[in-house]
Design a protein around this motif. Structure first.
Motif, PDB file in Angstrom:
ATOM      1  N   GLU A  86       0.685  -1.190   0.076  1.00  8.19           N
ATOM      2  CA  GLU A  86      -0.150   0.020   0.105  1.00  8.19           C
ATOM      3  C   GLU A  86       0.949   1.249   0.113  1.00  8.19           C
ATOM      4  OE1 GLU A  86      -3.184   0.087   2.789  1.00  8.19           O
ATOM      5  OE2 GLU A  86      -3.346  -2.033   2.829  1.00  8.19           O
ATOM      6  N   SER A  87       2.151   1.084  -0.082  1.00 10.83           N
ATOM      7  CA  SER A  87       3.079   2.270  -0.042  1.00 10.83           C
ATOM      8  C   SER A  87       3.257   2.634  -1.510  1.00 10.83           C
ATOM      9  CB  SER A  87       4.429   1.876   0.469  1.00 10.83           C
ATOM     10  OG  SER A  87       4.905   0.849  -0.150  1.00 10.83           O
ATOM     11  N   ARG A  88       3.288   3.961  -1.598  1.00 17.97           N
ATOM     12  CA  ARG A  88       3.198   4.509  -3.150  1.00 17.97           C
ATOM     13  C   ARG A  88       4.738   4.643  -3.769  1.00 17.97           C
ATOM     14  NH1 ARG A  88       1.239  10.975  -2.580  1.00 17.97           N
ATOM     15  NH2 ARG A  88       3.368  11.695  -1.363  1.00 17.97           N
ATOM     16  N   GLY A  89       5.436   3.492  -3.940  1.00 19.92           N
ATOM     17  CA  GLY A  89       6.676   3.941  -4.238  1.00 19.92           C
ATOM     18  C   GLY A  89       7.901   4.264  -3.260  1.00 19.92           C
ATOM     19  N   GLY A  90       8.857   4.587  -3.688  1.00 20.14           N
ATOM     20  CA  GLY A  90       9.800   5.201  -2.596  1.00 20.14           C
ATOM     21  C   GLY A  90      10.434   4.065  -1.793  1.00 20.14           C
ATOM     22  N   MET A  91      11.156   4.600  -0.811  1.00 22.18           N
ATOM     23  CA  MET A  91      11.703   3.613   0.230  1.00 22.18           C
ATOM     24  C   MET A  91      10.842   2.500   0.982  1.00 22.18           C
ATOM     25  SD  MET A  91      13.744   4.466   3.967  1.00 22.18           S
ATOM     26  CE  MET A  91      12.239   4.154   4.752  1.00 22.18           C
ATOM     27  N   LEU A  92       9.644   2.579   1.022  1.00 24.78           N
ATOM     28  CA  LEU A  92       8.929   1.615   1.750  1.00 24.78           C
ATOM     29  C   LEU A  92       8.708   0.488   0.529  1.00 24.78           C
ATOM     30  CD1 LEU A  92       6.165   3.401   3.809  1.00 24.78           C
ATOM     31  CD2 LEU A  92       8.314   2.327   4.577  1.00 24.78           C
ATOM     32  N   ALA A  93       8.337   0.947  -0.657  1.00 25.02           N
ATOM     33  CA  ALA A  93       8.307   0.016  -1.710  1.00 25.02           C
ATOM     34  C   ALA A  93       9.434  -0.705  -1.953  1.00 25.02           C
ATOM     35  CB  ALA A  93       7.770   0.737  -2.934  1.00 25.02           C
ATOM     36  N   GLY A  94      10.750  -0.285  -1.791  1.00 29.56           N
ATOM     37  CA  GLY A  94      11.930  -0.765  -2.079  1.00 29.56           C
ATOM     38  C   GLY A  94      12.258  -1.699  -0.887  1.00 29.56           C
ATOM     39  N   MET A  95      11.961  -1.561   0.629  1.00 28.99           N
ATOM     40  CA  MET A  95      12.090  -1.995   1.613  1.00 28.99           C
ATOM     41  C   MET A  95      11.294  -3.546   1.443  1.00 28.99           C
ATOM     42  SD  MET A  95      14.610  -0.748   3.599  1.00 28.99           S
ATOM     43  CE  MET A  95      14.533  -1.657   4.968  1.00 28.99           C
ATOM     44  N   SER A  96       9.923  -3.477   0.855  1.00 28.33           N
ATOM     45  CA  SER A  96       9.246  -4.666   0.667  1.00 28.33           C
ATOM     46  C   SER A  96       9.804  -5.673  -0.169  1.00 28.33           C
ATOM     47  CB  SER A  96       7.774  -4.174   0.540  1.00 28.33           C
ATOM     48  OG  SER A  96       7.830  -3.614  -0.792  1.00 28.33           O
ATOM     49  N   HIS A  97      10.882  -5.193  -1.108  1.00 22.94           N
ATOM     50  CA  HIS A  97      11.416  -6.226  -1.952  1.00 22.94           C
ATOM     51  C   HIS A  97      12.445  -6.796  -1.405  1.00 22.94           C
ATOM     52  CE1 HIS A  97      13.613  -7.684  -5.568  1.00 22.94           C
ATOM     53  NE2 HIS A  97      12.449  -7.213  -6.258  1.00 22.94           N
ATOM     54  N   PRO A  98      12.479  -8.280  -1.426  1.00 20.62           N
ATOM     55  CA  PRO A  98      13.359  -8.832  -0.886  1.00 20.62           C
ATOM     56  C   PRO A  98      14.725  -8.973  -1.010  1.00 20.62           C
ATOM     57  CG  PRO A  98      12.009 -10.435  -2.409  1.00 20.62           C
ATOM     58  CD  PRO A  98      11.279  -9.044  -2.194  1.00 20.62           C
ATOM     59  N   LYS A  99      15.133  -8.382  -2.497  1.00 23.30           N
ATOM     60  CA  LYS A  99      16.431  -8.090  -2.776  1.00 23.30           C
ATOM     61  C   LYS A  99      16.846  -6.682  -2.476  1.00 23.30           C
ATOM     62  CE  LYS A  99      17.037 -12.121  -5.585  1.00 23.30           C
ATOM     63  NZ  LYS A  99      17.493 -12.748  -7.038  1.00 23.30           N
ATOM     64  N   LEU A 100      16.006  -5.917  -3.064  1.00 23.51           N
ATOM     65  CA  LEU A 100      16.210  -4.318  -3.073  1.00 23.51           C
ATOM     66  C   LEU A 100      16.436  -3.865  -1.587  1.00 23.51           C
ATOM     67  CD1 LEU A 100      14.005  -2.611  -5.703  1.00 23.51           C
ATOM     68  CD2 LEU A 100      16.432  -3.408  -5.955  1.00 23.51           C
ATOM     69  N   ARG A 101      15.764  -4.397  -0.708  1.00 21.55           N
ATOM     70  CA  ARG A 101      15.865  -3.912   0.965  1.00 21.55           C
ATOM     71  C   ARG A 101      17.392  -4.152   0.972  1.00 21.55           C
ATOM     72  NH1 ARG A 101      12.856  -8.828   3.319  1.00 21.55           N
ATOM     73  NH2 ARG A 101      10.906  -7.525   2.868  1.00 21.55           N
ATOM     74  N   LYS A 102      17.835  -5.115   0.754  1.00 24.83           N
ATOM     75  CA  LYS A 102      19.581  -5.275   1.266  1.00 24.83           C
ATOM     76  C   LYS A 102      20.321  -4.268   0.994  1.00 24.83           C
ATOM     77  CE  LYS A 102      18.862 -10.243   0.864  1.00 24.83           C
ATOM     78  NZ  LYS A 102      19.594 -11.375   0.326  1.00 24.83           N
ATOM     79  N   ALA A 103      20.165  -3.646  -0.328  1.00 27.26           N
ATOM     80  CA  ALA A 103      20.795  -2.555  -0.921  1.00 27.26           C
ATOM     81  C   ALA A 103      20.501  -1.174  -0.038  1.00 27.26           C
ATOM     82  CB  ALA A 103      20.776  -2.372  -2.356  1.00 27.26           C
ATOM     83  N   LEU A 104      19.311  -1.155   0.096  1.00 29.21           N
ATOM     84  CA  LEU A 104      18.835   0.245   0.870  1.00 29.21           C
ATOM     85  C   LEU A 104      19.127   0.129   2.119  1.00 29.21           C
ATOM     86  CD1 LEU A 104      15.063   0.205  -0.652  1.00 29.21           C
ATOM     87  CD2 LEU A 104      16.762   2.242  -0.709  1.00 29.21           C
ATOM     88  N   VAL A 105      19.227  -1.143   2.759  1.00 26.69           N
ATOM     89  CA  VAL A 105      19.768  -1.173   4.356  1.00 26.69           C
ATOM     90  C   VAL A 105      21.397  -0.613   4.282  1.00 26.69           C
ATOM     91  CG1 VAL A 105      20.261  -2.532   6.170  1.00 26.69           C
ATOM     92  CG2 VAL A 105      17.958  -2.434   5.245  1.00 26.69           C
ATOM     93  N   ALA A 106      21.891  -1.129   3.197  1.00 23.15           N
ATOM     94  CA  ALA A 106      23.537  -0.927   3.178  1.00 23.15           C
ATOM     95  C   ALA A 106      23.634   0.732   3.041  1.00 23.15           C
ATOM     96  CB  ALA A 106      24.019  -1.618   2.127  1.00 23.15           C
ATOM     97  N   MET A 107      22.698   1.105   2.172  1.00 26.84           N
ATOM     98  CA  MET A 107      23.101   2.894   2.016  1.00 26.84           C
ATOM     99  C   MET A 107      22.622   3.629   3.219  1.00 26.84           C
ATOM    100  SD  MET A 107      21.975   3.591  -1.970  1.00 26.84           S
ATOM    101  CE  MET A 107      20.425   2.645  -2.083  1.00 26.84           C
ATOM    102  N   HIS A 108      21.486   3.045   3.916  1.00 22.72           N
ATOM    103  CA  HIS A 108      21.290   3.749   5.066  1.00 22.72           C
ATOM    104  C   HIS A 108      22.262   3.716   6.342  1.00 22.72           C
ATOM    105  CE1 HIS A 108      17.100   5.438   4.264  1.00 22.72           C
ATOM    106  NE2 HIS A 108      17.155   4.691   3.209  1.00 22.72           N
ATOM    107  N   GLU A 109      22.817   2.279   6.278  1.00 22.47           N
ATOM    108  CA  GLU A 109      23.775   2.271   7.431  1.00 22.47           C
ATOM    109  C   GLU A 109      24.989   2.846   7.383  1.00 22.47           C
ATOM    110  OE1 GLU A 109      23.549  -2.110   8.103  1.00 22.47           O
ATOM    111  OE2 GLU A 109      21.691  -1.973   9.442  1.00 22.47           O
ATOM    112  N   GLN A 110      25.240   2.791   6.223  1.00 18.95           N
ATOM    113  CA  GLN A 110      26.703   3.296   5.545  1.00 18.95           C
ATOM    114  C   GLN A 110      26.621   4.337   4.453  1.00 18.95           C
ATOM    115  OE1 GLN A 110      28.714  -0.808   4.896  1.00 18.95           O
ATOM    116  NE2 GLN A 110      30.221  -0.031   6.359  1.00 18.95           N
TER     117      GLN A 110
END
Length: 239
Positions: A123-147
């Protein structure tokens, strides 16, 4: 955020011909400013617990930007929220010592559970939340946010996601709504804005968010915000 424990409510949104009718325990969430009026059943009224939430960067926060105009959900639809909501309502409608601190923390838990629900149900309209719901993209997003200061390359992020470079780039753009490079720059600039609000020196901010110099940060900041960091801080102080 409004949590309706009991009662019936009609919610009227300014400028809209139709409103909402709530007759079961529900959650109402308004990520951005939206004029509204609640009309309760006259003889019985309604029980509500409400909180005002603040996101760093306001409407520019990547979470806020990914959320719909408003959310209305039956409380029972939010997985795992039952015990938290029961405790929250007990504290909100009691006179226990320290209840305000407890209620604040519990509202934060409810927010996390709500965000998980929106990600899992798409139900998110794209952006970070949509990426975080993707099983593979979330790994890259977490990496960018943490480092954020790391010298991320497209190949490096694709490796973390377990995808080829071309598939990762296309999938990221389609789901998140921008390129990985643009997303990383936006996240770095939001971190820089937060540090500027805290009064930190520009040289140290540039290093912490991944830019080697004040000049490099200033160029990226201006590209993102339309003005340099010093002018942005001055405008903030003027406001």
């Amino acid at each position: 955020m409004h949590l309706i424990r009991a009662g019936k409510l009609d919610i009227i949104h300014s400028g809209r011909s139709t409103g909402l009718h709530v007759d079961v325990p529900s959650l109402l969430f308004y990520p951005r400013a939206m004029p509204r009026r609640f009309v309760s059943d006259e003889p019985n009224g309604a029980d509500l617990a409400c909180a005002e939430l603040h996101f760093d960067g306001g409407v520019a926060n990547p979470i806020v930007a990914a959320l719909p105009e408003f959310v209305c959900l039956p409380l029972e639809s939010i997985a795992g929220a039952g015990p938290v909501l029961a405790m929250l309502f007990d504290e909100a409608f009691s006179d226990n010592c320290g209840r305000h601190v407890v209620v604040d923390r519990l509202f934060e838990v409810v927010l996390v559970q709500l965000l998980r629900h929106l990600m899992e149900t798409g139900e998110s309209r794209g952006g970070m939340l949509a990426g975080m719901s993707h099983p593979k993209l979330r790994k890259a997003l977490v990496a960018m946010h943490e480092q954020p200061a790391w010298e991320w390359s497209l190949e490096g992020l694709a490796d973390i996601a377990g995808m080829s470079r071309s598939v990762f780039a296309g999938c990221f753009r389609d789901i998140v709504g921008c390129t990985p490079g643009a997303y990383l720059q936006g996240w770095r600039i939001r971190l820089a804005q937060q540090a500027l609000r805290q009064g930190r020196k520009l040289k140290m901010i540039a290093i912490d968010v991944g830019y080697g110099s004040e000049a490099a940060l200033s160029r990226a900041f201006k590209a993102q915000c339309g003005m340099g960091p010093r002018k942005w801080r001055q405008s903030l102080e003027a406001d």
